[in-house]
Design a protein around this motif. Sequence first.
Motif, PDB file in Angstrom:
ATOM      1  N   MET A  98      10.803 -21.833  39.591  1.00 42.49           N
ATOM      2  CA  MET A  98      11.927 -21.036  40.055  1.00 42.49           C
ATOM      3  C   MET A  98      12.436 -21.646  41.359  1.00 42.49           C
ATOM      4  N   ILE A  99      13.736 -21.775  41.444  1.00 43.77           N
ATOM      5  CA  ILE A  99      14.387 -22.432  42.577  1.00 43.77           C
ATOM      6  C   ILE A  99      15.377 -21.461  43.203  1.00 43.77           C
ATOM      7  N   SER A 194      14.948 -24.372  47.821  1.00 43.25           N
ATOM      8  CA  SER A 194      13.590 -23.875  48.013  1.00 43.25           C
ATOM      9  C   SER A 194      12.850 -23.813  46.677  1.00 43.25           C
ATOM     10  N   VAL A 195      11.688 -24.443  46.635  1.00 41.17           N
ATOM     11  CA  VAL A 195      10.916 -24.596  45.399  1.00 41.17           C
ATOM     12  C   VAL A 195       9.749 -23.613  45.384  1.00 41.17           C
ATOM     13  N   GLN A 196       9.626 -22.856  44.310  1.00 44.97           N
ATOM     14  CA  GLN A 196       8.452 -21.988  44.143  1.00 44.97           C
ATOM     15  C   GLN A 196       7.445 -22.709  43.256  1.00 44.97           C
ATOM     16  N   HIS A 197       6.272 -23.004  43.829  1.00 41.90           N
ATOM     17  CA  HIS A 197       5.235 -23.737  43.112  1.00 41.90           C
ATOM     18  C   HIS A 197       4.440 -22.763  42.250  1.00 41.90           C
ATOM     19  N   THR A 198       4.758 -22.712  40.975  1.00 44.02           N
ATOM     20  CA  THR A 198       4.182 -21.756  40.033  1.00 44.02           C
ATOM     21  C   THR A 198       2.652 -21.834  40.010  1.00 44.02           C
ATOM     22  N   TYR A 199       2.028 -20.677  39.969  1.00 48.83           N
ATOM     23  CA  TYR A 199       0.575 -20.481  40.000  1.00 48.83           C
ATOM     24  C   TYR A 199      -0.006 -20.672  41.395  1.00 48.83           C
ATOM     25  N   ASN A 200       0.767 -21.184  42.337  1.00 49.73           N
ATOM     26  CA  ASN A 200       0.290 -21.332  43.708  1.00 49.73           C
ATOM     27  C   ASN A 200       1.098 -20.492  44.683  1.00 49.73           C
TER      28      ASN A 200
END
Length: 446
Positions: A98-99, A194-200
């Motif tokens: 998700m960005i 802005s980058v959402q680092h999935t699972y983290n």
Amino acid sequence: MEVKLIGKRKFLVAIMLCSLFIGNSVINAFGSSPSQQEQQSAVATQQSKDPTTSSKQTAVTFPALKGPYKVGTERFHWVDKSRPETFTANKSDHRELMIQVWYPTNASSASHKREPYATDPTSLAKAYEGYSKIPAAQFLPLLSSTTHSLIKAPIAESNQKYPVLILSHGLGMLNDAYRFIAEPLASQGYIVVSVQHTYNSLVTTFPNGKVVNFNGANSDSTSYLDRLITKVWVKDIQFVLDHLEQLSEKKSYHIWKQADLSRVGMLGHSFGGATAAQVMLQDERVKAGINMDGGFFGKLIPETGIPGPFMLMNAGYDGLKNVESIDPKQAAQAQGLDEKKITEMLKHVISRYKQAVRSSYSVSFRHADHSTFSDTPLIPYPSAPNDAARLQALYRTHSSINAYSLDFFDYFLKGKPSKLLNGKNKIEDVKVEIGEHVKTKPASSK
């Protein structure tokens, strides 16, 4: 929205690893001072008086933007079909991100709705409560607030395209918990991706309703974090850069038509700050980077340093001194950890920090702690005798962080004269040190 939580202890260990141990960064990871017991008691008392209005007692307001533009925002769901998802057992799963993008606009709130801080404040507040043990009601004034960002407003057209800044969150945090810096940078003529680092991240919700929770397995291991940052987070950023290039070439959407991918910078908080350094080591597309109070993980920084202008932002003046004075045995007992692991992480943080600082600007903020480099300290403290004064002090520190970030990127990506990097013009309670191998030339002059 169902949120599954790892234990608080392991989450705090992750913060310890990813910060520089500056001040009480673990204790204050979610702005949790005054004491959590005092806060819980105060919130419970208030709720017993009026359970329906406790979240309205202290409205959270964001300072006015100083740039020439207003700010537009849009969210995107991007899938890297070339990369399997390593956090799931299903081999058909691919890496999904998700960005959120913030960008300059000339639109107004009369024509475009302002974005709420959170689309589901109640569920997100419960997720924060699960990690921090601070009552969910305390988060609601922030999560229920309205931001400056105008949803899907048209980007301001300009003959000169806007530089792009990649933003990477801290481990267990959210990609939209940094509005204090993202919106002001966008108002100054930057496209912030802005980058959402999935699972983290704390929790990720995809457009189809799928919810992905934080996976904290092995997050108390430095070797695991070294692998995570190089094999997952750096590749996330490189995928985003690749995708931005594809979108820019198509010129089929208003935001990407105005993106100047020859002038890309990156900033990150905590583990995201470490990611900024690693991306610069591996990808020359990123010309300048900022690490906001993070340690260093991944590949060792070579003797030649980080290949480009880099800035370390530190919480407090004596961060490294504080780290070196930590007694591993006492720290292990205090956090309920293994002494050998504490010793290992201290050695890891100290040696890599010393190597990184040689090729970096180092800017220290006297009144900051680890959480200050995010929005989380904006949550009100019901038990504080003068919380308004605390917030005003926080706004001043946020303003200083924004000033140095803008000056850094303006100089290295826009070629504007620097007002702050040489340390001659000073902001109160901020200290600037310049490493012996600092890169001082703007990208445009190379």
